[in-house]
Design a protein around this motif. Structure first.
Motif, PDB file in Angstrom:
ATOM      1  N   VAL A  75      -3.329  16.721 -11.515  1.00  0.00           N
ATOM      2  CA  VAL A  75      -2.654  17.173 -10.299  1.00  0.00           C
ATOM      3  C   VAL A  75      -1.466  16.281  -9.941  1.00  0.00           C
ATOM      4  N   MET A  76      -1.423  15.090 -10.551  1.00  0.00           N
ATOM      5  CA  MET A  76      -0.312  14.170 -10.286  1.00  0.00           C
ATOM      6  C   MET A  76       0.773  14.215 -11.363  1.00  0.00           C
ATOM      7  N   GLN A  77       0.652  15.116 -12.325  1.00  0.00           N
ATOM      8  CA  GLN A  77       1.593  15.152 -13.438  1.00  0.00           C
ATOM      9  C   GLN A  77       2.707  16.178 -13.261  1.00  0.00           C
ATOM     10  N   GLU A  78       2.610  17.016 -12.255  1.00  0.00           N
ATOM     11  CA  GLU A  78       3.653  18.007 -12.008  1.00  0.00           C
ATOM     12  C   GLU A  78       3.696  18.354 -10.527  1.00  0.00           C
ATOM     13  N   GLU A  79       4.803  18.940 -10.096  1.00  0.00           N
ATOM     14  CA  GLU A  79       4.899  19.385  -8.709  1.00  0.00           C
ATOM     15  C   GLU A  79       3.878  20.496  -8.479  1.00  0.00           C
ATOM     16  N   ILE A  80       3.082  20.367  -7.437  1.00  0.00           N
ATOM     17  CA  ILE A  80       1.983  21.302  -7.208  1.00  0.00           C
ATOM     18  C   ILE A  80       2.490  22.657  -6.752  1.00  0.00           C
ATOM     19  N   PHE A  81       3.359  22.673  -5.770  1.00  0.00           N
ATOM     20  CA  PHE A  81       3.963  23.898  -5.239  1.00  0.00           C
ATOM     21  C   PHE A  81       2.899  24.933  -4.858  1.00  0.00           C
ATOM     22  N   GLY A  82       1.901  24.449  -4.133  1.00  0.00           N
ATOM     23  CA  GLY A  82       0.813  25.311  -3.689  1.00  0.00           C
ATOM     24  C   GLY A  82      -0.062  24.546  -2.712  1.00  0.00           C
ATOM     25  N   PRO A  83      -1.113  25.184  -2.194  1.00  0.00           N
ATOM     26  CA  PRO A  83      -1.907  24.610  -1.104  1.00  0.00           C
ATOM     27  C   PRO A  83      -2.993  23.635  -1.557  1.00  0.00           C
ATOM     28  N   VAL A  84      -2.612  22.691  -2.397  1.00  0.00           N
ATOM     29  CA  VAL A  84      -3.537  21.674  -2.895  1.00  0.00           C
ATOM     30  C   VAL A  84      -2.967  20.306  -2.519  1.00  0.00           C
ATOM     31  N   LEU A  85      -3.766  19.514  -1.797  1.00  0.00           N
ATOM     32  CA  LEU A  85      -3.290  18.216  -1.317  1.00  0.00           C
ATOM     33  C   LEU A  85      -4.160  17.090  -1.861  1.00  0.00           C
ATOM     34  N   PRO A  86      -3.676  16.371  -2.881  1.00  0.00           N
ATOM     35  CA  PRO A  86      -4.420  15.223  -3.404  1.00  0.00           C
ATOM     36  C   PRO A  86      -4.204  13.978  -2.540  1.00  0.00           C
ATOM     37  N   VAL A  87      -5.266  13.191  -2.374  1.00  0.00           N
ATOM     38  CA  VAL A  87      -5.207  11.973  -1.571  1.00  0.00           C
ATOM     39  C   VAL A  87      -5.456  10.774  -2.478  1.00  0.00           C
ATOM     40  N   ILE A  88      -4.507   9.846  -2.442  1.00  0.00           N
ATOM     41  CA  ILE A  88      -4.629   8.600  -3.180  1.00  0.00           C
ATOM     42  C   ILE A  88      -4.784   7.466  -2.166  1.00  0.00           C
ATOM     43  N   THR A  89      -5.759   6.611  -2.395  1.00  0.00           N
ATOM     44  CA  THR A  89      -6.003   5.481  -1.502  1.00  0.00           C
ATOM     45  C   THR A  89      -5.173   4.286  -1.945  1.00  0.00           C
ATOM     46  N   TYR A  90      -4.598   3.575  -0.964  1.00  0.00           N
ATOM     47  CA  TYR A  90      -3.889   2.346  -1.322  1.00  0.00           C
ATOM     48  C   TYR A  90      -4.292   1.219  -0.381  1.00  0.00           C
ATOM     49  N   SER A  91      -4.146   0.001  -0.875  1.00  0.00           N
ATOM     50  CA  SER A  91      -4.462  -1.166  -0.054  1.00  0.00           C
ATOM     51  C   SER A  91      -3.257  -2.056   0.176  1.00  0.00           C
ATOM     52  N   ASN A  92      -2.217  -1.906  -0.668  1.00  0.00           N
ATOM     53  CA  ASN A  92      -1.023  -2.732  -0.546  1.00  0.00           C
ATOM     54  C   ASN A  92       0.208  -1.838  -0.454  1.00  0.00           C
ATOM     55  N   TYR A  93       0.904  -1.901   0.660  1.00  0.00           N
ATOM     56  CA  TYR A  93       2.045  -1.020   0.925  1.00  0.00           C
ATOM     57  C   TYR A  93       3.168  -1.244  -0.089  1.00  0.00           C
ATOM     58  N   ASP A  94       3.470  -2.491  -0.409  1.00  0.00           N
ATOM     59  CA  ASP A  94       4.539  -2.776  -1.365  1.00  0.00           C
ATOM     60  C   ASP A  94       4.231  -2.199  -2.736  1.00  0.00           C
ATOM     61  N   ASP A  95       2.977  -2.271  -3.157  1.00  0.00           N
ATOM     62  CA  ASP A  95       2.586  -1.728  -4.457  1.00  0.00           C
ATOM     63  C   ASP A  95       2.809  -0.221  -4.514  1.00  0.00           C
ATOM     64  N   VAL A  96       2.502   0.442  -3.411  1.00  0.00           N
ATOM     65  CA  VAL A  96       2.624   1.900  -3.391  1.00  0.00           C
ATOM     66  C   VAL A  96       4.101   2.316  -3.418  1.00  0.00           C
ATOM     67  N   LEU A  97       4.962   1.554  -2.755  1.00  0.00           N
ATOM     68  CA  LEU A  97       6.395   1.850  -2.820  1.00  0.00           C
ATOM     69  C   LEU A  97       6.905   1.656  -4.246  1.00  0.00           C
ATOM     70  N   ASN A  98       6.462   0.602  -4.905  1.00  0.00           N
ATOM     71  CA  ASN A  98       6.880   0.363  -6.289  1.00  0.00           C
ATOM     72  C   ASN A  98       6.424   1.486  -7.214  1.00  0.00           C
ATOM     73  N   LYS A  99       5.251   2.023  -6.954  1.00  0.00           N
ATOM     74  CA  LYS A  99       4.743   3.125  -7.774  1.00  0.00           C
ATOM     75  C   LYS A  99       5.615   4.371  -7.613  1.00  0.00           C
ATOM     76  N   ILE A 100       6.040   4.641  -6.384  1.00  0.00           N
ATOM     77  CA  ILE A 100       6.941   5.781  -6.140  1.00  0.00           C
ATOM     78  C   ILE A 100       8.265   5.559  -6.858  1.00  0.00           C
ATOM     79  N   ILE A 101       8.785   4.332  -6.777  1.00  0.00           N
ATOM     80  CA  ILE A 101      10.071   4.002  -7.389  1.00  0.00           C
ATOM     81  C   ILE A 101      10.023   4.189  -8.903  1.00  0.00           C
ATOM     82  N   GLU A 102       8.865   3.925  -9.513  1.00  0.00           N
ATOM     83  CA  GLU A 102       8.727   4.065 -10.963  1.00  0.00           C
ATOM     84  C   GLU A 102       8.888   5.506 -11.432  1.00  0.00           C
ATOM     85  N   GLY A 103       8.567   6.464 -10.568  1.00  0.00           N
ATOM     86  CA  GLY A 103       8.637   7.870 -10.949  1.00  0.00           C
ATOM     87  C   GLY A 103      10.018   8.459 -10.722  1.00  0.00           C
TER      88      GLY A 103
END
Length: 455
Positions: free
Chosen positions: A329-357
């Motif tokens: 579900v994280m490998q392509e744009e969903i474009f539909g009524p499915v909402l995946p939830v990812i848990t994070y503990s470090n805000y900076d890490d999550v921003l870096n993950k977005i930047i990588e994509g």
């Protein structure tokens, strides 16, 4: 119809070269006419889109027609000012003289619309093309077949084909259009098809605006107002059955607030009627997309929803928890009524993950912490977005709407749409007196001395 496309293109070329579209009053008259046609036929517009994917009147007006009307009204109010040559500063070496930017229409334009908002995403760029003084050939998506035929009927019977013309059909007709040497192509759709359009346009050196998509993140931090976040995320995600290019594609929720957040979002979904056939909940556009969306759902991770009806192309809102970055579900744009939830503990890490994509079309942050807001805006590249809301940046005519990188090239809405369909022509007007002769031969040491001082 394929045989007629080239001749209509020629008619539009000839009409543009008559210079009638450059007249400001003509442009405004055409905008008034278009708005009148749409308003007069609103009931037909509602019926057609409901037949295509059960989109209700309220949502159609809110997310489609209202935005087109507002775009027209913006230009009726501001077009004279936007079209006026803009005086800019003139450098010392060009004195005495004046400098201006003139805004020229590009010529014959092509707008290729998208299926998910077949009125808004087809007509809004057409409005910009008209306002800038162009002619336009229009190719709506063929997937919502009823809206395609209705747009063709309304425009082709009320406007001359040498000015505006809707081309019906699918891939073959689009292919024929892309062979022509337009002065501008505006495409809204997926990155995959956007690359095809871009490649075809490059063969004729045609400038292109691409409004694409991508996986747009929404972040809920531990400082967020959870009630507000849930209300606005549910609305933004499940509007139009999740078939929105700027919808939150996935959620990144701080570990400390996730239990409360999931409780609240479940309660909100139970509170709203998202049943099969509900007026405010849209069906999936076709069986292919229906099957693709369901294929992304991991039933072992579903914590809410998941019911579906293949006959009516209905998929109940789905919330998935314990999702990882490597899940399908994280490998392509969903474009539909499915909402995946990812848990994070470090805000900076999550921003870096977005930047990588890939750079997303939109990004949303729910936070009351100024440092968190600043970090997102300074570090993460995305087309546009909101802090403590979703989708609403698209409604402001004074903001450019568009993507960046894989999510698009160029932007539009309001003045930015006018500029997208205009050429900014640079003009220097010099006096016939008072010019120093330092730039003319013969060149001397004295002239070099003054040249260095001036330049």
């Amino acid at each position: 119809m394929i045989m007629d496309i080239a001749s209509i293109f020629k008619l539009q070329k000839d009409f543009f070269n008559s210079h009638q579209t450059k007249d400001i009053d003509f442009r405004k008259d055409m905008l008034v006419k278009l708005k009148h046609i749409l308003k007069t036929n609103e009931d037909q517009l509602y019926d057609a889109i409901y037949k295509d994917f059960r989109k209700g009147k309220f949502e159609t007006f809110l997310t489609e027609l209202n935005l087109v009307y507002n775009e027209i009204d913006f230009f009726l109010k501001n077009l004279k000012k936007l079209s006026k040559p803009k005086k800019v500063k003139t450098a010392l070496n060009l004195q005495p003289g004046k400098s201006y930017i003139h805004y020229d229409p590009l010529g014959v334009t092509l707008v290729i619309g998208a299926w998910n908002y077949p009125y808004q995403l087809t007509l809004s760029p057409v409005v910009s093309a008209i306002a800038a003084g162009n002619t336009c050939m229009i190719k709506p998506s063929e997937l919502p077949e009823n809206t395609m035929h209705l747009l063709a009927d309304l425009i082709n019977t009320n406007f001359s084909s040498n000015y505006l013309h809707v081309v019906r059909g699918g891939v073959p007709e689009t292919g024929e259009l892309l062979k022509l040497r337009f002065d501008k192509i505006f495409f809204t759709g997926s990155p995959k098809v956007g690359k095809i359009v871009y490649e075809a346009a490059a063969k004729n050196l045609v400038p292109v605006t691409l409004e694409l998509g991508g996986k747009s993140p929404a972040i809920v931090t531990e400082t967020a107002d959870l009630d507000v976040a849930v209300k606005r995320l549910v609305w933004g995600k499940f509007l139009n059955g999740g078939q929105t290019c700027i919808a939150p594609d996935y959620l990144l929720v701080a570990e400390s607030v996730k239990p409360k957040f999931l409780q609240l979002i479940t309660e909100k979904l139970q509170e709203i009627d998202y049943s099969d056939g509900a007026e405010h909940y849209t069906s999936i556009i076709n069986k292919r997309n229906f099957d693709r969306i369901l294929g992304l759902v991991d039933q072992s991770k579903v914590i809410y929803g998941g019911n579906f009806n293949a006959e009516s192309l209905y998929i109940e809102p789905v919330i998935m928890d314990h999702v990882g970055w490597e899940d399908p579900v994280m490998q392509e744009e969903i474009f539909g009524p499915v909402l995946p939830v990812i848990t994070y503990s470090n805000y900076d890490d999550v921003l870096n993950k977005i930047i990588e994509g890939e750079k997303p079309l939109a990004a949303y942050l729910f936070s009351n912490n100024e440092e968190e807001k600043d970090k997102l805006l300074k570090l993460v590249s995305f087309g546009g977005g909101c802090i403590n809301d979703t989708l609403m940046h698209i409604t402001n005519d004074y903001l450019p709407f568009g993507g960046v990188g894989n999510s698009g090239i160029g932007n539009y809405h309001g003045e930015f749409g006018f500029l997208t369909f205009s050429h900014q022509k640079s003009v220097i007007e010099k006096t016939t007196w008072g010019e120093p002769d330092w730039k003319y031969p013969p060149y001397t040491d004295k002239k070099m001395h003054w040249l260095k001082k001036v330049l």
